[in-house]
Design a protein around this motif. Structure first.
Motif, mmCIF file in Angstrom:
data_model
loop_
_atom_site.group_PDB
_atom_site.id
_atom_site.type_symbol
_atom_site.label_atom_id
_atom_site.label_comp_id
_atom_site.label_asym_id
_atom_site.label_seq_id
_atom_site.Cartn_x
_atom_site.Cartn_y
_atom_site.Cartn_z
ATOM 1 N N PHE A 1 54.647 -25.177 14.499
ATOM 2 C CA PHE A 1 54.330 -26.294 13.782
ATOM 3 C C PHE A 1 54.469 -27.412 14.580
ATOM 4 C CE2 PHE A 1 55.235 -23.559 10.238
ATOM 5 C CZ PHE A 1 53.900 -23.217 9.520
ATOM 6 N N THR A 2 53.773 -28.481 14.446
ATOM 7 C CA THR A 2 53.516 -29.897 15.230
ATOM 8 C C THR A 2 54.438 -31.068 14.464
ATOM 9 O OG1 THR A 2 51.627 -30.532 14.304
ATOM 10 C CG2 THR A 2 51.649 -29.023 16.550
ATOM 11 N N CYS B 1 45.867 -24.447 11.475
ATOM 12 C CA CYS B 1 46.922 -24.759 10.640
ATOM 13 C C CYS B 1 47.663 -23.483 10.174
ATOM 14 C CB CYS B 1 46.447 -25.333 9.081
ATOM 15 S SG CYS B 1 45.549 -26.649 9.465
ATOM 16 N N ARG B 2 48.601 -23.332 9.461
ATOM 17 C CA ARG B 2 49.265 -21.884 8.923
ATOM 18 C C ARG B 2 49.734 -22.451 7.613
ATOM 19 N NH1 ARG B 2 53.022 -20.723 12.900
ATOM 20 N NH2 ARG B 2 51.200 -19.587 13.949
ATOM 21 N N GLY C 1 50.379 -26.212 7.010
ATOM 22 C CA GLY C 1 50.883 -27.278 8.051
ATOM 23 C C GLY C 1 50.192 -27.077 9.525
ATOM 24 N N THR C 2 50.262 -28.154 10.119
ATOM 25 C CA THR C 2 49.157 -28.500 11.384
ATOM 26 C C THR C 2 49.891 -27.634 12.552
ATOM 27 O OG1 THR C 2 50.328 -30.502 11.969
ATOM 28 C CG2 THR C 2 48.087 -30.514 10.937
ATOM 29 N N LEU C 3 49.059 -27.139 13.336
ATOM 30 C CA LEU C 3 49.467 -26.184 14.674
ATOM 31 C C LEU C 3 48.771 -27.225 15.913
ATOM 32 C CD1 LEU C 3 48.786 -22.751 13.565
ATOM 33 C CD2 LEU C 3 50.902 -23.896 13.358
ATOM 34 N N GLU C 4 49.114 -26.867 16.986
ATOM 35 C CA GLU C 4 48.579 -27.358 18.178
ATOM 36 C C GLU C 4 47.316 -27.296 18.274
ATOM 37 O OE1 GLU C 4 48.789 -29.666 21.602
ATOM 38 O OE2 GLU C 4 50.779 -28.839 20.624
ATOM 39 N N GLY C 5 46.672 -28.231 18.599
ATOM 40 C CA GLY C 5 44.923 -28.469 18.769
ATOM 41 C C GLY C 5 44.645 -29.311 17.355
#
Length: 170
Positions: free
Chosen positions: A3-4, A83-84, A100-104
């Protein structure tokens, strides 16, 4: 892929939680009344139907929201937002999930979508998030980007209300 942001899962217990350095979002929309409306709204939310009915592209690793399911949201085919799912809830009077946000992803943070049925039978959708820009174009959008998030959250409510129309108990 990690997660970011931290704290992952913060929206689970406190939909109004907003860590320092993030912008809060909290939009609550009345969907209708009754058990049938609640069940219909929960199903539309948990199966991505609400998002797809809004015209949002959803590419998910499962047909239903569940922890650790990866979801890429696309808007107008231009913006892809990986996201995940960090948590889900399927309770007698509450259903929903957060990703939640992921890279990109253009933003950094977490967004929750929760349907609940209050003691008087009213069904509500709450869209709650904390976020901050992660990409240059999200930073450049400034307050307009946050305005877009509010419009998006309000549209979620109006689309879900339409999907549940006709389910009101007589």
């Amino acid at each position: 892929m990690p997660f970011t942001y931290e704290p992952v899962g913060a929206t689970r217990e406190h939909l109004t939680a907003c860590p320092p350095g993030f912008h809060p979002l909290h939009v609550r929309t009345r969907i209708g009344e009754g058990e049938r409306v609640f069940r219909r709204a929960a199903e539309a939310l948990l199966t991505w139907e609400m998002h797809r009915a809004m015209g949002v592209g959803i590419d998910a690793t499962a047909d239903r929201a569940a922890p650790d399911v990866d979801v890429t949201v696309s808007l107008a085919g231009l913006v892809k937002a990986p996201c995940r799912i960090v948590w889900t809830a399927e309770e007698p009077r509450r259903a929903g999930w957060a990703y939640g946000t992921l890279e990109g992803h253009p933003e950094c943070g977490e967004e929750a979508f929760v349907v609940d049925r209050t003691g008087d039978g009213t069904v509500w959708l709450t869209v709650a998030a904390f976020s901050r820009p992660a990409k240059w174009y999200a930073r450049a959008a400034g307050p307009a980007g946050r305005g877009f998030q509010h419009v998006y959250a309000r549209r979620c409510g109006s689309v879900l209300r339409k999907l549940c129309a006709g389910e009101e108990e007589q």
